[in-house]
Design a protein around this motif. Structure first.
Motif, PDB file in Angstrom:
ATOM      1  N   THR A 126       1.687  43.458 -29.020  1.00 38.47           N
ATOM      2  CA  THR A 126       2.777  43.609 -30.505  1.00 38.47           C
ATOM      3  C   THR A 126       1.540  42.931 -31.347  1.00 38.47           C
ATOM      4  O   THR A 126       1.733  43.301 -32.337  1.00 38.47           O
ATOM      5  CB  THR A 126       3.809  43.012 -29.731  1.00 38.47           C
ATOM      6  N   TRP A 129      -0.974  45.455 -32.190  1.00 35.93           N
ATOM      7  CA  TRP A 129      -0.343  46.161 -33.531  1.00 35.93           C
ATOM      8  C   TRP A 129      -0.344  45.302 -34.617  1.00 35.93           C
ATOM      9  O   TRP A 129      -0.625  46.313 -35.817  1.00 35.93           O
ATOM     10  CB  TRP A 129       1.299  46.510 -33.285  1.00 35.93           C
ATOM     11  N   ARG A 132      -3.102  44.939 -36.755  1.00 31.19           N
ATOM     12  CA  ARG A 132      -4.126  46.499 -37.237  1.00 31.19           C
ATOM     13  C   ARG A 132      -3.572  46.724 -38.458  1.00 31.19           C
ATOM     14  O   ARG A 132      -3.437  47.335 -39.426  1.00 31.19           O
ATOM     15  CB  ARG A 132      -3.510  47.574 -36.124  1.00 31.19           C
ATOM     16  N   ARG A 133      -2.605  45.788 -38.764  1.00 29.13           N
ATOM     17  CA  ARG A 133      -1.759  45.921 -39.816  1.00 29.13           C
ATOM     18  C   ARG A 133      -2.160  44.897 -41.080  1.00 29.13           C
ATOM     19  O   ARG A 133      -1.770  45.454 -42.391  1.00 29.13           O
ATOM     20  CB  ARG A 133      -0.149  46.018 -39.382  1.00 29.13           C
TER      21      ARG A 133
END
Length: 300
Positions: A126, A129, A132-133
Motif C-alpha cells: 500500500t 502504491w 507511485r501516485r
C-alpha cells in the motif's frame, strides 16, 4: 536517534469557536517549537468555512514564523458539497495537501502530497502504491504496533518517503456518516445545532458498566485516553520515523511541543515528561498500548 526529527502539529479535529481556533494558531506561530502545522476541516463538512475568514491571517502568521503549512482534506466525503469542497481545496491549495480520504488521494495523483492517518496504510505494498501516485510523506494509523512501523520504516527508506506517527493526543479511531454527538442530544445530523462545540476535546463515552471507554467528536470516534509515545521516540526514530505528530487539544500545546522537543534533543528524561503529560490530561489517562501490541488503552 534519527537526525533532525520533525514535530508536526496536526489539524484541530474539534469544533472550537473560530476566534479560539485563530488565537490558538497565532500562539503556535509565536511560541511553539514545531516544524509543520496542518490546517483544515477533517471531521465534518458542515463546519467547513467556520474559520475561513481567519485562515489567511493564520497562514500568514505561521509562514512568517517559519512554519511549514499543509492543508488537510476531510476524512469522509459524504455528499456533493463535500466532494466540491475537496476538489476546490486540491485545485487551489497554495501549499502541500494532506489527503485523509481515498477520493482526495485520487484527486492528488501525479503531484506531491501527504497522506493522513485516516487513510489506512498497513503494509509495504500500500505504501509503494501511494508513493507511485505522488505521496511524499505518510502519517501512519495509530493502531499499528512497533513491529509494523519498523517494517514500513524500512520500506519508506527504500521508497524515499517520510513517515510520521502520532505521538500525542486522542487516537482518531473511526469516522462515520452518522453523527453520534447530535444523536446523544436527541438531534438529527441535519439539525445538529453544532452541539459538538460543547466539548472542546470530545464527549466522553462510558460502557454500560460506567467505565471510561471512548470519546465522540461529531461523526468521529476517538480513544478516551491520550496517546503519549514519549519513551518510544528513540525507537521510532531508529525504525525510520522522522516526523512526530501532536494532535491539538485544549491543554497547553506549546508546553506539549516543548516537552517532546526536549526529549527528542536528549535534554529531558522521558519518564519525567510522561508524568507531566499525565497531569496535563487528567482525569483522562495516557496510553501507548497499540504501539506495544497490547490493548490500545494500556500504558506500558
Amino acid at each position: 536517534m534519527i537526525l533532525e526529527p520533525k514535530l508536526t502539529l496536526g489539524p484541530v479535529l474539534f469544533n472550537w469557536p473560530a476566534e479560539t481556533w485563530r488565537d490558538f494558531h497565532f500562539r503556535i506561530a509565536d511560541e511553539a517549537d514545531v516544524d509543520t502545522v496542518i490546517l483544515g476541516e477533517v471531521v465534518c463538512g458542515k463546519q467547513t468555512g467556520f474559520v475561513a475568514d481567519h485562515l489567511p491571517a493564520v497562514i500568514d502568521r505561521l509562514a512568517a514564523a517559519g512554519k511549514e503549512i499543509l492543508l488537510a482534506t476531510q476524512a469522509l466525503i459524504a455528499d456533493e458539497r463535500d466532494r466540491r469542497a475537496t476538489a476546490d481545496l486540491v485545485a487551489g491549495a497554495p501549499v502541500m495537501v494532506e489527503a485523509n480520504d481515498m477520493g482526495a488521494v485520487a484527486l492528488l495523483a501525479g503531484r506531491p502530497h501527504a497522506v493522513g492517518p485516516l487513510v489506512n496504510v498497513y503494509n509495504e505494498a500500500t505504501l509503494a502504491w501511494l508513493v507511485r501516485r505522488g505521496a511524499r510523506r505518510v502519517c501512519l494509523a495509530p493502531e499499528l504496533s512497533a513491529t509494523a512501523v519498523r517494517a514500513l520504516g524500512e520500506a519508506a527508506a527504500e521508497f524515499g518517503v517520510a513517515l510520521e506517527v502520532q505521538a500525542f493526543g486522542r487516537s482518531p479511531l473511526a469516522i462515520s456518516a452518522r453523527c453520534y454527538h447530535a444523536r446523544a442530544h436527541g438531534l438529527h445530523k441535519d439539525g445538529c445545532q453544532f452541539v459538538c462545540g460543547r466539548d472542546a476535546d470530545g464527549m466522553e463515552v462510558r460502557t454500560l458498566d460506567g467505565e471510561k471507554f471512548l470519546a465522540v467528536n461529531g461523526t468521529q470516534t476517538l480513544s478516551h485516553g491520550y496517546v503519549a509515545l514519549v519513551a518510544e521516540l528513540d525507537g521510532l526514530g531508529r525504525a525510520g520515523v522522522g516526523r512526530f505528530r501532536l494532535s491539538p487539544h485544549s491543554v497547553d500545546m506549546v508546553r506539549v511541543a516543548d516537552l517532546f522537543r526536549a526529549v527528542l534533543a536528549g535534554r529531558s528524561d522521558p519518564g519525567a515528561v510522561t508524568a507531566e503529560l499525565a497531569g496535563m490530561v487528567a482525569p483522562a489517562a495516557l496510553e501507548n498500548g497499540f504501539h506495544h501490541a497490547k490493548p490500545g488503552f494500556t500504558l506500558s
